[in-house]
Design a protein around this motif. Sequence first.
Motif, PDB file in Angstrom:
ATOM      1  N   VAL A 229      45.171  34.717  43.114  1.00 19.83           N
ATOM      2  CA  VAL A 229      45.905  34.609  41.842  1.00 19.83           C
ATOM      3  C   VAL A 229      46.685  33.306  41.745  1.00 19.83           C
ATOM      4  CG1 VAL A 229      46.100  37.112  41.649  1.00 19.83           C
ATOM      5  CG2 VAL A 229      48.007  35.815  42.646  1.00 19.83           C
ATOM      6  N   SER A 230      46.695  32.510  42.824  1.00 26.63           N
ATOM      7  CA  SER A 230      47.478  31.275  42.841  1.00 26.63           C
ATOM      8  C   SER A 230      46.682  30.100  42.296  1.00 26.63           C
ATOM      9  CB  SER A 230      47.919  30.957  44.274  1.00 26.63           C
ATOM     10  OG  SER A 230      46.805  30.516  45.050  1.00 26.63           O
ATOM     11  N   ASN A 231      47.371  28.994  42.064  1.00 23.66           N
ATOM     12  CA  ASN A 231      46.708  27.780  41.588  1.00 23.66           C
ATOM     13  C   ASN A 231      45.743  27.202  42.618  1.00 23.66           C
ATOM     14  OD1 ASN A 231      47.997  27.837  39.112  1.00 23.66           O
ATOM     15  ND2 ASN A 231      49.717  26.572  39.803  1.00 23.66           N
ATOM     16  N   GLU A 232      45.949  27.534  43.887  1.00 24.57           N
ATOM     17  CA  GLU A 232      45.048  27.060  44.936  1.00 24.57           C
ATOM     18  C   GLU A 232      43.623  27.591  44.747  1.00 24.57           C
ATOM     19  OE1 GLU A 232      48.115  27.899  45.395  1.00 24.57           O
ATOM     20  OE2 GLU A 232      49.049  26.285  46.562  1.00 24.57           O
ATOM     21  N   ALA A 233      43.479  28.672  43.980  1.00 25.50           N
ATOM     22  CA  ALA A 233      42.162  29.267  43.729  1.00 25.50           C
ATOM     23  C   ALA A 233      41.699  29.000  42.297  1.00 25.50           C
ATOM     24  CB  ALA A 233      42.213  30.764  43.994  1.00 25.50           C
ATOM     25  N   SER A 234      42.139  27.902  41.709  1.00 26.32           N
ATOM     26  CA  SER A 234      41.930  27.662  40.282  1.00 26.32           C
ATOM     27  C   SER A 234      40.477  27.486  39.860  1.00 26.32           C
ATOM     28  CB  SER A 234      42.728  26.426  39.844  1.00 26.32           C
ATOM     29  OG  SER A 234      42.303  25.272  40.556  1.00 26.32           O
ATOM     30  N   TYR A 235      39.564  27.229  40.822  1.00 23.47           N
ATOM     31  CA  TYR A 235      38.153  27.058  40.463  1.00 23.47           C
ATOM     32  C   TYR A 235      37.309  28.250  40.911  1.00 23.47           C
ATOM     33  CZ  TYR A 235      33.925  24.450  39.260  1.00 23.47           C
ATOM     34  OH  TYR A 235      32.745  24.036  38.672  1.00 23.47           O
TER      35      TYR A 235
ATOM     36  N   GLY B 241      45.425  32.907  32.709  1.00 22.42           N
ATOM     37  CA  GLY B 241      45.641  34.220  33.297  1.00 22.42           C
ATOM     38  C   GLY B 241      44.644  34.486  34.402  1.00 22.42           C
ATOM     39  N   VAL B 242      44.961  35.478  35.227  1.00 23.30           N
ATOM     40  CA  VAL B 242      44.094  35.865  36.340  1.00 23.30           C
ATOM     41  C   VAL B 242      44.011  37.388  36.384  1.00 23.30           C
ATOM     42  CG1 VAL B 242      43.611  35.684  38.802  1.00 23.30           C
ATOM     43  CG2 VAL B 242      44.886  33.863  37.654  1.00 23.30           C
ATOM     44  N   ILE B 243      42.792  37.887  36.541  1.00 15.54           N
ATOM     45  CA  ILE B 243      42.561  39.319  36.724  1.00 15.54           C
ATOM     46  C   ILE B 243      41.875  39.523  38.070  1.00 15.54           C
ATOM     47  CG2 ILE B 243      41.316  41.363  35.903  1.00 15.54           C
ATOM     48  CD1 ILE B 243      41.545  40.181  33.073  1.00 15.54           C
ATOM     49  N   ILE B 244      42.409  40.438  38.871  1.00 13.84           N
ATOM     50  CA  ILE B 244      41.770  40.853  40.118  1.00 13.84           C
ATOM     51  C   ILE B 244      41.469  42.339  40.012  1.00 13.84           C
ATOM     52  CG2 ILE B 244      41.942  41.035  42.624  1.00 13.84           C
ATOM     53  CD1 ILE B 244      42.016  38.157  41.692  1.00 13.84           C
ATOM     54  N   ASN B 245      40.206  42.701  40.119  1.00 10.09           N
ATOM     55  CA  ASN B 245      39.809  44.100  40.147  1.00 10.09           C
ATOM     56  C   ASN B 245      39.516  44.496  41.595  1.00 10.09           C
ATOM     57  OD1 ASN B 245      39.966  44.410  37.328  1.00 10.09           O
ATOM     58  ND2 ASN B 245      37.902  43.596  37.070  1.00 10.09           N
ATOM     59  N   ILE B 246      40.167  45.554  42.056  1.00 10.71           N
ATOM     60  CA  ILE B 246      39.991  45.995  43.434  1.00 10.71           C
ATOM     61  C   ILE B 246      38.852  47.007  43.491  1.00 10.71           C
ATOM     62  CG2 ILE B 246      41.049  47.029  45.463  1.00 10.71           C
ATOM     63  CD1 ILE B 246      42.282  44.355  44.683  1.00 10.71           C
ATOM     64  N   SER B 247      37.773  46.605  44.137  1.00 14.52           N
ATOM     65  CA  SER B 247      36.631  47.486  44.363  1.00 14.52           C
ATOM     66  C   SER B 247      36.729  48.010  45.794  1.00 14.52           C
ATOM     67  CB  SER B 247      35.334  46.703  44.122  1.00 14.52           C
ATOM     68  OG  SER B 247      34.211  47.531  44.248  1.00 14.52           O
ATOM     69  N   MET B 248      35.613  48.448  46.347  1.00 16.62           N
ATOM     70  CA  MET B 248      35.552  48.832  47.761  1.00 16.62           C
ATOM     71  C   MET B 248      34.117  48.632  48.236  1.00 16.62           C
ATOM     72  SD  MET B 248      38.589  49.793  48.850  1.00 16.62           S
ATOM     73  CE  MET B 248      38.479  50.850  50.291  1.00 16.62           C
ATOM     74  N   ASN B 249      33.942  48.431  49.535  1.00 15.31           N
ATOM     75  CA  ASN B 249      32.599  48.222  50.080  1.00 15.31           C
ATOM     76  C   ASN B 249      31.610  49.343  49.777  1.00 15.31           C
ATOM     77  OD1 ASN B 249      33.109  45.691  51.061  1.00 15.31           O
ATOM     78  ND2 ASN B 249      32.559  46.156  53.163  1.00 15.31           N
ATOM     79  N   PRO B 250      32.046  50.613  49.625  1.00 20.54           N
ATOM     80  CA  PRO B 250      31.075  51.642  49.254  1.00 20.54           C
ATOM     81  C   PRO B 250      30.341  51.369  47.942  1.00 20.54           C
ATOM     82  CG  PRO B 250      33.029  52.680  50.123  1.00 20.54           C
ATOM     83  CD  PRO B 250      33.344  51.208  50.006  1.00 20.54           C
ATOM     84  N   ALA B 251      30.821  50.422  47.140  1.00 19.69           N
ATOM     85  CA  ALA B 251      30.106  50.062  45.917  1.00 19.69           C
ATOM     86  C   ALA B 251      28.721  49.516  46.224  1.00 19.69           C
ATOM     87  CB  ALA B 251      30.906  49.034  45.121  1.00 19.69           C
TER      88      ALA B 251
END
Length: 258
Positions: free
Chosen positions: A236-242, A129-139
Amino acid sequence: MNNSLNGKIALVTGGTKGIGKAIADKLSNAGATVIITARTKPEESLNGQYFIGADLSKAESAKTISKQILEKYGKLDIIVNNAGANLTPGGGYSSLTDQDWDNELQLNLMSAVRINKALLPLMIEKKTGVIINISMNPAIQPIWEMTMAYSAAKAALNAYSKALASELGSKGIRVNTVSPGLVKTPQMHQAMENMSRSLNITVEEATQSVINKLGGVPLGRPAEPEEIGDLVRFLVSNEASYITGAIYQIDGGSMAVV
């Protein structure tokens, strides 16, 4: 990357407009079956995406979403926690009430925490599985006049994301954070209007003030929402698996630190 997500089931919270819609459309175009959430169903076509009405600032919404996904699909491969907004008035610390702080934390931190907690068992069971949390630069570059509480909530999201990636890596699940800068969305326009009212300046002056505080944008423009969607589609793709535990700034070069 057409069809790179064939067979995948993806959830995009806040997926009916702005960055969320762009992400949902990019995942759909790559072959994923996409579920989107928002408080109200949009009037325009959903492009074949399955809609779940939910207010993610409320704790019970995560259970509602999880139940519907489990009943309809029985699995989930991708979570994009995009729901979030700068809800509080500008003006600095003295203008913020306890309720303002709580509102920011509920929508910009706890919504992702609850969604992940409710749906991770589906990923852990399959060890993928893959989780992407969207933050923002103001963090990491807060603007006291307009983002104090919002920045604090997004900074907490960044820390949570890093910890979650460390915990879940051995279970086959990747967690990354995408942190946009200025993006041409209705939310950005609303934030500029709020700032202009609180400081008694024009919207144009408020926008330029923010750009100046960021030290300018070397590429000379805000991002298009679709450009954020392209990065998420890759991650989220397999191209980013590492790739896991990373924070990706996508801001046209405005963050002038290493």
